[in-house]
Design a protein around this motif. Structure first.
Motif, PDB file in Angstrom:
ATOM      1  N   ASP A 222       0.828  -1.209   0.000  1.00 32.75           N
ATOM      2  CA  ASP A 222       0.000   0.000   0.000  1.00 32.75           C
ATOM      3  C   ASP A 222       0.864   1.261   0.000  1.00 32.75           C
ATOM      4  O   ASP A 222       0.553   2.248  -0.675  1.00 32.75           O
ATOM      5  CB  ASP A 222      -0.927   0.006   1.210  1.00 32.75           C
ATOM      6  N   ALA A 223       1.953   1.228   0.761  1.00 26.89           N
ATOM      7  CA  ALA A 223       2.830   2.394   0.816  1.00 26.89           C
ATOM      8  C   ALA A 223       3.519   2.629  -0.527  1.00 26.89           C
ATOM      9  O   ALA A 223       3.680   3.768  -0.969  1.00 26.89           O
ATOM     10  CB  ALA A 223       3.867   2.220   1.919  1.00 26.89           C
ATOM     11  N   LYS A 224       3.911   1.549  -1.198  1.00 29.07           N
ATOM     12  CA  LYS A 224       4.625   1.686  -2.469  1.00 29.07           C
ATOM     13  C   LYS A 224       3.713   2.090  -3.611  1.00 29.07           C
ATOM     14  O   LYS A 224       4.071   2.964  -4.418  1.00 29.07           O
ATOM     15  CB  LYS A 224       5.329   0.373  -2.816  1.00 29.07           C
ATOM     16  N   PHE A 225       2.554   1.474  -3.700  1.00 27.64           N
ATOM     17  CA  PHE A 225       1.721   1.627  -4.887  1.00 27.64           C
ATOM     18  C   PHE A 225       0.489   2.511  -4.693  1.00 27.64           C
ATOM     19  O   PHE A 225      -0.060   3.009  -5.671  1.00 27.64           O
ATOM     20  CB  PHE A 225       1.251   0.262  -5.378  1.00 27.64           C
ATOM     21  N   GLU A 226       0.051   2.684  -3.465  1.00 22.58           N
ATOM     22  CA  GLU A 226      -1.216   3.369  -3.238  1.00 22.58           C
ATOM     23  C   GLU A 226      -1.079   4.635  -2.403  1.00 22.58           C
ATOM     24  O   GLU A 226      -2.082   5.222  -1.998  1.00 22.58           O
ATOM     25  CB  GLU A 226      -2.207   2.399  -2.582  1.00 22.58           C
ATOM     26  N   ASP A 227       0.164   5.047  -2.127  1.00 23.16           N
ATOM     27  CA  ASP A 227       0.418   6.267  -1.352  1.00 23.16           C
ATOM     28  C   ASP A 227      -0.291   6.247   0.002  1.00 23.16           C
ATOM     29  O   ASP A 227      -0.746   7.284   0.498  1.00 23.16           O
ATOM     30  CB  ASP A 227      -0.006   7.509  -2.139  1.00 23.16           C
ATOM     31  N   VAL A 228      -0.385   5.055   0.579  1.00 27.24           N
ATOM     32  CA  VAL A 228      -0.949   4.901   1.917  1.00 27.24           C
ATOM     33  C   VAL A 228       0.211   4.662   2.875  1.00 27.24           C
ATOM     34  O   VAL A 228       0.894   3.636   2.804  1.00 27.24           O
ATOM     35  CB  VAL A 228      -1.942   3.729   1.990  1.00 27.24           C
ATOM     36  N   GLY A 229       0.479   5.602   3.741  1.00 27.67           N
ATOM     37  CA  GLY A 229       1.619   5.479   4.626  1.00 27.67           C
ATOM     38  C   GLY A 229       2.896   5.919   3.947  1.00 27.67           C
ATOM     39  O   GLY A 229       2.887   6.580   2.910  1.00 27.67           O
ATOM     40  N   VAL A 230       4.017   5.526   4.526  1.00 23.38           N
ATOM     41  CA  VAL A 230       5.341   5.960   4.068  1.00 23.38           C
ATOM     42  C   VAL A 230       6.081   4.774   3.470  1.00 23.38           C
ATOM     43  O   VAL A 230       6.065   3.681   4.032  1.00 23.38           O
ATOM     44  CB  VAL A 230       6.146   6.538   5.257  1.00 23.38           C
ATOM     45  N   PRO A 231       6.741   4.957   2.309  1.00 19.66           N
ATOM     46  CA  PRO A 231       7.513   3.856   1.720  1.00 19.66           C
ATOM     47  C   PRO A 231       8.491   3.252   2.723  1.00 19.66           C
ATOM     48  O   PRO A 231       9.122   3.968   3.501  1.00 19.66           O
ATOM     49  CB  PRO A 231       8.242   4.523   0.556  1.00 19.66           C
TER      50      PRO A 231
END
Length: 220
Positions: free
Chosen positions: A48-57
């Motif tokens: 989610d962090a990588k592909f959906e801009d949810v949270g931090v990479p």
């Protein structure tokens, strides 16, 4: 972290993981470790962090929540993050596991892709959600249309990442010799077969039976 195996699933990653263990690099984080360690939610968070801009990479600190006790990684879900892992573990050597593109596509179609198509709509079990995430983000839920392109792009990226690192491109028929030379370790005793590990063997047999039954019905 000693070794990052960043080839895609169905390129001999399980056999390679078992081979690394025999050579003293252990344990290796492979897909089979996900359910065993109940890590599904963590990998979903990373995707989610990588592909959906949810949270931090994810950075090394985040990956260590999953990988701190492992000396290597192979297969999905870890290999979804080649650039991130290379950045997080600058001390690790890189191995790109490969196989002929046609053979890879055939193997994917009879294993991961086939299983994903059979999953019940609305299945919210953690492994199904994780699987759905990477099928969506890696080849857009249409492996037949975009799988080959993804395979090529992944391999190109890993080769680029390996330019300034200790790097080996390896395929299953290469066996022990290049792997041992690359790692600087002694080869196993002469005659020791390279592992041929595949958790999907029975599943592939089932798919073959299904295909045969369909062909027989169509020709009747």
């Amino acid at each position: 972290m000693k070794v990052l195996v960043l080839g895609l699933p169905r390129t001999g990653t399980q056999s390679l993981a078992d081979g690394l263990v025999q050579l003293g690099i252990s344990p290796i984080y492979h897909m089979r470790e996900v359910a065993r360690n109940k890590h599904q939610a963590l990998w979903i968070e990373a995707i989610d962090a990588k592909f959906e801009d949810v949270g931090v990479p994810w950075t090394r600190e985040d990956f260590e929540r999953v990988l701190e006790n492992f000396e290597g990684v192979a297969d999905y879900p870890a290999a979804i993050f080649p650039a991130e892992l290379v950045s997080a573990y600058p001390e690790a050597s890189i191995i790109l596991s490969v196989r002929p593109e046609d053979k890879w596509c055939e193997s994917m179609e009879s294993t991961l892709v086939h299983l994903q198509k059979k999953r019940a709509p609305g299945d919210t079990t953690s492994m199904s959600v994780l699987s759905g995430k990477y099928h969506h983000h890696c080849w857009g839920d249409d492996f037949a249309a975009t799988g080959r392109e993804f395979f090529r792009k992944n391999n190109q990226l890993v080769r680029h990442l390996g330019k300034e690192r200790k790097f080996l491109e390896w395929q299953p028929q290469d066996g022990w010799a290049p792997l041992c030379s690359f790692l600087g370790v002694d080869a196993p005793p002469e005659g020791t077969p390279f592992p041929r590990s595949d958790d999907w063997v029975e599943y592939k047999k089932m798919v073959e039976r299904e295909n045969t039954a369909t062909e027989n019905a169509e020709s009747a």
